[in-house]
Design an enzyme around this catalytic site. Structure first.
Site, PDB file in Angstrom:
ATOM      1  N   GLU A 290       0.811  -1.294   0.094  1.00 25.73           N
ATOM      2  CA  GLU A 290      -0.078  -0.085   0.069  1.00 25.73           C
ATOM      3  C   GLU A 290       0.700   1.274   0.013  1.00 25.73           C
ATOM      4  O   GLU A 290       0.424   2.267  -0.514  1.00 25.73           O
ATOM      5  CB  GLU A 290      -0.960  -0.169   1.375  1.00 25.73           C
ATOM      6  CG  GLU A 290      -2.248   0.829   1.020  1.00 25.73           C
ATOM      7  CD  GLU A 290      -3.164   0.494   2.060  1.00 25.73           C
ATOM      8  OE1 GLU A 290      -4.271  -0.054   1.617  1.00 25.73           O
ATOM      9  OE2 GLU A 290      -2.901   0.618   3.159  1.00 25.73           O
ATOM     10  N   HIS A 311       7.002 -27.144  -1.438  1.00 30.90           N
ATOM     11  CA  HIS A 311       6.482 -27.909  -2.316  1.00 30.90           C
ATOM     12  C   HIS A 311       5.430 -27.544  -2.979  1.00 30.90           C
ATOM     13  O   HIS A 311       4.454 -28.314  -3.601  1.00 30.90           O
ATOM     14  CB  HIS A 311       5.692 -29.059  -1.102  1.00 30.90           C
ATOM     15  CG  HIS A 311       7.084 -29.631  -0.180  1.00 30.90           C
ATOM     16  ND1 HIS A 311       7.670 -30.989  -0.556  1.00 30.90           N
ATOM     17  CD2 HIS A 311       7.782 -29.239   0.620  1.00 30.90           C
ATOM     18  CE1 HIS A 311       8.608 -31.327   0.007  1.00 30.90           C
ATOM     19  NE2 HIS A 311       8.671 -30.229   1.163  1.00 30.90           N
ATOM     20  N   LYS A 425     -14.131   0.832  -3.897  1.00 30.94           N
ATOM     21  CA  LYS A 425     -15.242   1.488  -3.032  1.00 30.94           C
ATOM     22  C   LYS A 425     -16.221   2.141  -4.075  1.00 30.94           C
ATOM     23  O   LYS A 425     -17.338   1.925  -3.770  1.00 30.94           O
ATOM     24  CB  LYS A 425     -14.659   2.323  -1.809  1.00 30.94           C
ATOM     25  CG  LYS A 425     -13.778   1.641  -0.957  1.00 30.94           C
ATOM     26  CD  LYS A 425     -13.651   2.624   0.166  1.00 30.94           C
ATOM     27  CE  LYS A 425     -12.182   1.875   1.158  1.00 30.94           C
ATOM     28  NZ  LYS A 425     -11.784   2.914   1.989  1.00 30.94           N
TER      29      LYS A 425
HETATM   30  O1  PA5 Z   1      -3.286   1.489   5.962  1.00 28.85           O
HETATM   31  C1  PA5 Z   1      -4.410   2.207   5.818  1.00 28.85           C
HETATM   32  O2  PA5 Z   1      -4.470   3.394   5.820  1.00 28.85           O
HETATM   33  C2  PA5 Z   1      -5.658   1.133   5.322  1.00 28.85           C
HETATM   34  O3  PA5 Z   1      -5.406  -0.337   5.318  1.00 28.85           O
HETATM   35  C3  PA5 Z   1      -6.740   1.234   6.554  1.00 28.85           C
HETATM   36  O4  PA5 Z   1      -5.905   0.945   7.693  1.00 28.85           O
HETATM   37  C4  PA5 Z   1      -7.902   0.363   6.198  1.00 28.85           C
HETATM   38  O5  PA5 Z   1      -8.440   0.690   5.034  1.00 28.85           O
HETATM   39  C5  PA5 Z   1      -8.950   0.684   7.153  1.00 28.85           C
HETATM   40  O6  PA5 Z   1      -9.364   2.062   7.330  1.00 28.85           O
HETATM   41  P1  PA5 Z   1      -9.973   2.347   8.677  1.00 28.85           P
HETATM   42  O7  PA5 Z   1      -9.167   2.408   9.802  1.00 28.85           O
HETATM   43  O8  PA5 Z   1     -10.316   3.909   8.349  1.00 28.85           O
HETATM   44  O9  PA5 Z   1     -11.389   1.615   8.876  1.00 28.85           O
END
Ligand code: PA5
Length: 449
Positions: A290, A311, A425
């Site tokens: 990310e 394996h 989303k």
């Molecule tokens: O690293 C990040 O920002 C994302 O993975 C969020 O943690 C994830 O989308 C969850 O978001 P939130 O904590 O707002 O529900």
């Protein structure tokens, strides 16, 4: 200071030269300074950099108190969250827990379940089946307070808990971890009077394991959050801006993986030899995936559990497309001792191993694999970790966080945003007819007709 994790790059030397690495010294130093001075892109999200050394005694006490209260009231706790709001806790809890006994220590600590990290109807229904006969509590974690997956799970489980216990008693078994002021979850926590913790504004989800996001569930599970943070503190010191490539493992890791990427190694595989580290790799995949995967760039983070996956994926790694490098988490000491027995019949011909510890065999598998993969054209980095305990895991977490920030800046991207996550989303909301998405709904329906 306890022995710190060590990064060994001996097995990348036939792929990139010493001089290439050291030519990067000043660029890495500059990026490290950007992280510490908070002067690079996404600098509003650098609160995690000095988080380990800034957690106060009061912070620990508040978390430990909430954990003790929850432990006394429950035999199971469901941690609801997705992405950075659950992976850190899941990684640490899995790494430290007994592999088969769900409530060791005489049932002193509740069993931990996770929810809100998928939208599977079967998953939630089966979880409800299990909770039916248990005294349980909920820890709901969402920085935005509006993420669909945890919101659905919380709605279902909160109503189940309220039906089971009554609203007042249920409320005493709910902990909310969210933004200080914004979001639906904050409003709900304030309205219902739930115990709550704040996710700092300047820490993004995937860097948040050392905030209440990770520390509350880990403490509830019965693990030592002070030792976890202490380990991270040690790495905070060891990876500070005053340390150059020679004695800064995060900076060296960032430099080496950047050079490997430039040489065509587009996929990094995080390797472990302990099933308990499976979810640590999931946390790592999110952190790097990310953070780096944007603007058409980024190393693809993958993970394998060895020797299991030798394996299955072992064939590709040995002889498939040469776009891979591996980073091996090598745990020096196993917690338990189990030796291979002598068998007079020796039909399995294993007597040559009789008297040896299983861990010795595992270590030889690790070394043999490393040598084979390097011979096969897969550079290997090795991170030696003393053992699987809270302190060492704290070191490992911070080591990767710092390395990820420097890596992102070396790549020329903002390692602290995730704009690409919104695309699915948007389509999902349009398809579901969410109010406010009317135009998108019309457009997407035309696309799929
Ligand atoms: O690293 C990040 O920002 C994302 O993975 C969020 O943690 C994830 O989308 C969850 O978001 P939130 O904590 O707002 O529900």
């Amino acid at each position: 200071m306890k022995k710190a994790l060590a990064l060994n790059i001996d097995h990348v030397r036939s792929f990139i030269s010493e001089s290439q690495i050291y030519k990067l010294s000043s660029a890495v130093k500059e990026k490290l300074e950007m992280v510490h001075r908070k002067s690079g892109p996404g600098s509003d999200f650098l609160g995690w950099v000095d988080m380990p050394s800034s957690i106060s005694e009061q912070d620990f006490e508040k978390i430990e108190q909430a954990a003790t209260d929850m432990q006394k009231k429950t035999e199971a706790v469901v941690v609801i969250g997705i992405g950075g709001s659950y992976l850190g806790a899941k990684a640490v809890i899995e790494a430290l827990s007994h592999g088969f006994i769900s409530r060791p220590s005489g049932g002193k600590y509740p069993e931990i379940y996770f929810a809100g990290n998928n939208i599977s109807e079967d998953y939630l229904s089966e979880l409800v089946d299990v909770l039916e006969d248990k005294e349980y509590g909920l820890v709901v974690i969402s920085k935005s307070g509006t993420t669909t997956e945890p919101a659905i799970a919380f709605r279902i489980l909160k109503s189940h808990l309220e039906e089971k216990m009554g609203k007042t008693e249920a409320g005493k078994r709910i902990i909310v971890i969210t933004d200080a002021h914004k979001g639906a979850l904050r409003s709900l926590a304030d309205r219902e009077g739930y115990k709550s913790f704040v996710i700092p504004d300047d820490v993004g989800g995937r860097y948040s394991v050392l905030t209440p996001v990770g520390l509350v569930p880990i403490a509830i599970a019965g693990f030592n959050i002070r030792a976890l943070v202490e380990g991270a503190r040690e790495m905070e010191e060891k990876t500070g801006v005053e340390h150059g490539l020679d004695d800064n493992p995060s900076a060296l890791y960032a430099a080496v993986r950047y050079l490997l990427y430039q040489s065509g190694k587009k996929v990094e595989i995080l390797v472990n030899y302990h099933p308990k580290l499976h979810f640590f790799a999931e946390w790592w995949k999110q952190l790097f995936g990310e953070s780096e995967g944007k603007d058409g760039k980024g190393i693809f983070p993958a993970a394998v559990d060895f020797t299991t996956d030798l394996h299955s994926m072992g064939q590709y790694i040995q002889q498939g497309e040469r776009i891979l490098f591996e980073t091996v988490i090598s745990v020096e000491h196993s917690e338990r001792t189990l030796k291979i027995p002598e068998d007079p019949a020796n039909l399995d011909t294993l007597n040559y191993l009789a008297g040896k510890r299983i861990d010795e065999v595992n270590k030889m598998a690790e070394l043999g694999t490393l040598l084979a993969h390097v011979d096969g054209g897969v550079p290997n980095l090795k991170i030696a970790l003393e053992r699987l305990d809270e302190r060492c895991l704290g070191q490992l977490i911070y080591f990767f966080e710092k390395a990820c920030a420097v890596s992102g800046y070396l790549l020329g991207i903002n390692p602290f945003d995730q704009p690409g996550v919104e695309a699915y989303k948007h389509n999902m909301f349009a398809l579901l007819g969410k109010p406010g998405f009317e135009k998108a709904t019309r457009e997407i329906r035309k696309k799929i007709l």
